[in-house]
Write a protein that holds these residues in place. Structure first.
Motif, PDB file in Angstrom:
ATOM      1  N   HIS A 262       0.843  -1.186   0.000  1.00  0.00           N
ATOM      2  CA  HIS A 262       0.000   0.000   0.000  1.00  0.00           C
ATOM      3  C   HIS A 262       0.883   1.243   0.000  1.00  0.00           C
ATOM      4  O   HIS A 262       1.451   1.625   1.013  1.00  0.00           O
ATOM      5  CB  HIS A 262      -0.920  -0.004   1.220  1.00  0.00           C
ATOM      6  CG  HIS A 262      -2.006  -1.027   1.127  1.00  0.00           C
ATOM      7  ND1 HIS A 262      -2.916  -1.254   2.144  1.00  0.00           N
ATOM      8  CD2 HIS A 262      -2.330  -1.898   0.129  1.00  0.00           C
ATOM      9  CE1 HIS A 262      -3.757  -2.206   1.779  1.00  0.00           C
ATOM     10  NE2 HIS A 262      -3.416  -2.609   0.565  1.00  0.00           N
TER      11      HIS A 262
ATOM     12  N   TYR B 237      -0.568  -2.743  -7.030  1.00  0.00           N
ATOM     13  CA  TYR B 237      -0.075  -1.588  -6.263  1.00  0.00           C
ATOM     14  C   TYR B 237      -1.310  -0.802  -5.829  1.00  0.00           C
ATOM     15  O   TYR B 237      -2.176  -0.501  -6.663  1.00  0.00           O
ATOM     16  CB  TYR B 237       0.823  -0.711  -7.130  1.00  0.00           C
ATOM     17  CG  TYR B 237       1.387   0.523  -6.437  1.00  0.00           C
ATOM     18  CD1 TYR B 237       2.654   0.496  -5.876  1.00  0.00           C
ATOM     19  CD2 TYR B 237       0.655   1.711  -6.345  1.00  0.00           C
ATOM     20  CE1 TYR B 237       3.189   1.609  -5.241  1.00  0.00           C
ATOM     21  CE2 TYR B 237       1.177   2.824  -5.715  1.00  0.00           C
ATOM     22  CZ  TYR B 237       2.445   2.774  -5.166  1.00  0.00           C
ATOM     23  OH  TYR B 237       2.967   3.880  -4.543  1.00  0.00           O
ATOM     24  N   ARG B 238      -1.402  -0.481  -4.565  1.00  0.00           N
ATOM     25  CA  ARG B 238      -2.509   0.363  -4.099  1.00  0.00           C
ATOM     26  C   ARG B 238      -1.966   1.740  -3.751  1.00  0.00           C
ATOM     27  O   ARG B 238      -1.133   1.879  -2.850  1.00  0.00           O
ATOM     28  CB  ARG B 238      -3.224  -0.244  -2.895  1.00  0.00           C
ATOM     29  CG  ARG B 238      -4.414   0.620  -2.414  1.00  0.00           C
ATOM     30  CD  ARG B 238      -5.306  -0.109  -1.451  1.00  0.00           C
ATOM     31  NE  ARG B 238      -6.010  -1.213  -2.074  1.00  0.00           N
ATOM     32  CZ  ARG B 238      -7.118  -1.101  -2.808  1.00  0.00           C
ATOM     33  NH1 ARG B 238      -7.628   0.114  -3.022  1.00  0.00           N
ATOM     34  NH2 ARG B 238      -7.684  -2.156  -3.316  1.00  0.00           N
ATOM     35  N   SER B 239      -2.433   2.735  -4.493  1.00  0.00           N
ATOM     36  CA  SER B 239      -2.017   4.117  -4.241  1.00  0.00           C
ATOM     37  C   SER B 239      -2.922   4.736  -3.182  1.00  0.00           C
ATOM     38  O   SER B 239      -4.145   4.632  -3.251  1.00  0.00           O
ATOM     39  CB  SER B 239      -2.088   4.931  -5.534  1.00  0.00           C
ATOM     40  OG  SER B 239      -1.789   6.285  -5.275  1.00  0.00           O
TER      41      SER B 239
ATOM     42  N   GLY C  56      -6.197   4.513  -5.284  1.00  0.00           N
ATOM     43  CA  GLY C  56      -6.903   3.263  -5.494  1.00  0.00           C
ATOM     44  C   GLY C  56      -6.018   2.152  -6.007  1.00  0.00           C
ATOM     45  O   GLY C  56      -4.785   2.185  -5.852  1.00  0.00           O
ATOM     46  N   ALA C  57      -6.662   1.148  -6.641  1.00  0.00           N
ATOM     47  CA  ALA C  57      -5.972  -0.074  -7.041  1.00  0.00           C
ATOM     48  C   ALA C  57      -5.393   0.053  -8.446  1.00  0.00           C
ATOM     49  O   ALA C  57      -6.074   0.495  -9.374  1.00  0.00           O
ATOM     50  CB  ALA C  57      -6.935  -1.254  -6.970  1.00  0.00           C
ATOM     51  N   TYR C  58      -4.153  -0.380  -8.580  1.00  0.00           N
ATOM     52  CA  TYR C  58      -3.446  -0.361  -9.870  1.00  0.00           C
ATOM     53  C   TYR C  58      -2.698  -1.671 -10.039  1.00  0.00           C
ATOM     54  O   TYR C  58      -2.479  -2.422  -9.090  1.00  0.00           O
ATOM     55  CB  TYR C  58      -2.467   0.815  -9.941  1.00  0.00           C
ATOM     56  CG  TYR C  58      -3.161   2.147 -10.029  1.00  0.00           C
ATOM     57  CD1 TYR C  58      -3.383   2.755 -11.256  1.00  0.00           C
ATOM     58  CD2 TYR C  58      -3.617   2.785  -8.874  1.00  0.00           C
ATOM     59  CE1 TYR C  58      -4.048   3.970 -11.333  1.00  0.00           C
ATOM     60  CE2 TYR C  58      -4.284   3.987  -8.944  1.00  0.00           C
ATOM     61  CZ  TYR C  58      -4.495   4.578 -10.184  1.00  0.00           C
ATOM     62  OH  TYR C  58      -5.165   5.770 -10.264  1.00  0.00           O
TER      63      TYR C  58
ATOM     64  N   TRP D 212      -1.620 -10.830  -2.060  1.00  0.00           N
ATOM     65  CA  TRP D 212      -2.440 -10.208  -3.098  1.00  0.00           C
ATOM     66  C   TRP D 212      -3.525 -11.157  -3.623  1.00  0.00           C
ATOM     67  O   TRP D 212      -4.016 -10.986  -4.737  1.00  0.00           O
ATOM     68  CB  TRP D 212      -1.569  -9.711  -4.242  1.00  0.00           C
ATOM     69  CG  TRP D 212      -0.775  -8.474  -3.907  1.00  0.00           C
ATOM     70  CD1 TRP D 212       0.578  -8.373  -3.793  1.00  0.00           C
ATOM     71  CD2 TRP D 212      -1.292  -7.160  -3.670  1.00  0.00           C
ATOM     72  NE1 TRP D 212       0.944  -7.077  -3.499  1.00  0.00           N
ATOM     73  CE2 TRP D 212      -0.188  -6.304  -3.407  1.00  0.00           C
ATOM     74  CE3 TRP D 212      -2.578  -6.600  -3.636  1.00  0.00           C
ATOM     75  CZ2 TRP D 212      -0.323  -4.952  -3.129  1.00  0.00           C
ATOM     76  CZ3 TRP D 212      -2.725  -5.255  -3.355  1.00  0.00           C
ATOM     77  CH2 TRP D 212      -1.602  -4.445  -3.107  1.00  0.00           C
TER      78      TRP D 212
ATOM     79  N   GLU E 147      -8.119  -4.000 -10.494  1.00  0.00           N
ATOM     80  CA  GLU E 147      -8.358  -4.589  -9.184  1.00  0.00           C
ATOM     81  C   GLU E 147      -7.255  -5.603  -8.861  1.00  0.00           C
ATOM     82  O   GLU E 147      -6.689  -6.221  -9.763  1.00  0.00           O
ATOM     83  CB  GLU E 147      -9.733  -5.255  -9.141  1.00  0.00           C
ATOM     84  CG  GLU E 147     -10.887  -4.266  -9.133  1.00  0.00           C
ATOM     85  CD  GLU E 147     -10.794  -3.277  -7.970  1.00  0.00           C
ATOM     86  OE1 GLU E 147     -10.621  -3.740  -6.826  1.00  0.00           O
ATOM     87  OE2 GLU E 147     -10.870  -2.062  -8.214  1.00  0.00           O
ATOM     88  N   PRO E 148      -6.943  -5.778  -7.584  1.00  0.00           N
ATOM     89  CA  PRO E 148      -5.825  -6.661  -7.229  1.00  0.00           C
ATOM     90  C   PRO E 148      -6.060  -8.110  -7.652  1.00  0.00           C
ATOM     91  O   PRO E 148      -7.154  -8.649  -7.503  1.00  0.00           O
ATOM     92  CB  PRO E 148      -5.762  -6.547  -5.703  1.00  0.00           C
ATOM     93  CG  PRO E 148      -6.428  -5.257  -5.380  1.00  0.00           C
ATOM     94  CD  PRO E 148      -7.503  -5.085  -6.403  1.00  0.00           C
TER      95      PRO E 148
END
Length: 355
Positions: free
Chosen positions: A51, A89-91, A116-118, A302, A144-145
């Motif tokens: 995160h 990757y969560r920004s 958000g989610a990348y 993940w 989405e993860p």
């Protein structure tokens, strides 16, 4: 697919061998997705994420690092790279930048569409120029993860075990073994003359092989005791250690010193104290498994909790026997909890963090 943002650093020097991308001004939180609150090896074999952070196994540098923001998954260009992995990757802030382990950014910040989610495709290849090591391309797009997947590896994720002879003696002997490796010719052999030339080129004296061996330190083996165990004369000088290593099977001498086809483990040649023997084996396993174990932890955290050996081998590009050995090592170290038989389907959970 469209590139909606980019930034680049053509002279990036990692700290502690770690390329670091992190969110601008956002707190990571705690648990396995925190960079600070974990017991696994930083970076994994190529990259590791959580995160608000991405770590890359970068070595010394300098590197050329380019980050791109895409509106969708970019086309497949894996064949152009030596290492390729896709990972979530969560920004936390919607802004990411290249920085340092000890803190701070070192260049431009890339603006993402939102927090958000990348997913990130991290690709790396060696540069031909003498003034830079690697080119990194980090491409972000909204997704989405889902568990990471490796597409190319230039080095083995699980290296062969290092017997550990370099760790048993003082600095001078360790330096001697390093010099033998660095001065080897195209056939893999090193003559005494080549070793002396290497020494002169790297700040050693012209007589460094004739220098007397210092007394062993408190955690170092005594060369005299080792010589008696392997049945060779007690070495009085640094160069005398070469004959000791030949007698121990660490080196072969066919007119030049070289590594044998199989180097014996010290504990199979020498009578070592129980504690020293245990530390040697533990360090050997640590060096061999810790980076790939971090990859496996990334798969689990993940979303890849239900697995088979075949599935993990295909996902990570690692042989099944190495996946099994690393899972067993990670379970012994409480990095992963595994329920079910490794020969079938099993369920994995991330072990406790440091927090």
């Amino acid at each position: 697919m469209t590139v909606v943002g980019a930034c680049e650093d053509e002279d990036y020097w990692p700290e502690f061998g770690t390329l670091l991308v992190s969110d601008d001004g956002a707190h990571e939180g705690s648990g396995p997705f925190s960079r600070q609150d974990t017991r696994v090896q930083p970076c994994g074999t190529i990259v590791r994420t959580g995160h608000g952070w991405l770590e890359g196994a970068a070595g010394d540098g300098p590197h050329v690092v380019r980050m791109e923001v895409h509106d969708a998954a970019p086309g497949d260009d894996s064949s152009e790279w030596e290492d390729v992995v896709e990972i979530p990757y969560r920004s936390l802030s919607g802004k990411v930048g290249l920085g340092y382990v000890t803190g701070g950014f070192c260049g431009d910040v890339c603006t993402l569409p939102a927090a958000g989610a990348y997913r990130v495709r991290a690709a790396r290849r060696q540069l031909a120029e003498d003034d830079a090591d690697d080119l990194w391309l980090l491409r972000f797009w909204p997704a989405e993860p889902s568990p990471p997947r490796w597409f190319r590896r230039r080095a083995a994720a699980v290296p062969p075990p290092d017997p550990g002879w370099r760790t048993l003696f003082g600095y001078g002997v360790t330096d001697l073994l390093w010099g033998l490796w660095a001065a080897r010719d195209d056939t893999g052999g090193t003559t005494t003359a080549a070793l002396l030339r290497w020494g002169e080129q790297h700040g050693r004296s012209t007589t460094w092989l004739d220098e007397p061996l210092p007394a062993p330190g408190p955690h170092e083996l005594d060369p005299a005791d080792v010589a008696r165990q392997v049945g060779c004369p007690v070495p009085a000088t640094l160069g005398g250690m070469l004959d000791l290593f030949v007698a121990a099977g660490v080196l072969a001498d066919d007119g030049g010193y070289r590594e044998p086809s199989v180097t014996p483990n010290p504990e199979d040649v020498l009578e070592l104290p129980v504690e020293r023997r245990s530390r040697l084996i533990e360090q050997r396993d640590l060096d061999r498994f810790r980076s790939f174990a971090a990859d496996l932890v990334s798969v689990v955290m993940w979303g890849g909790t239900e697995q088979t050996l075949a599935g993990l081998a295909e996902r990570t590009l690692v042989a099944r026997e190495d996946v099994r050995a690393t899972l067993e090592w990670a379970a012994r170290g409480d990095l992963l909890h595994i329920a079910g038989p490794l020969d079938g389907q099993f369920v994995t959970e991330v072990g406790p963090s440091t927090g």
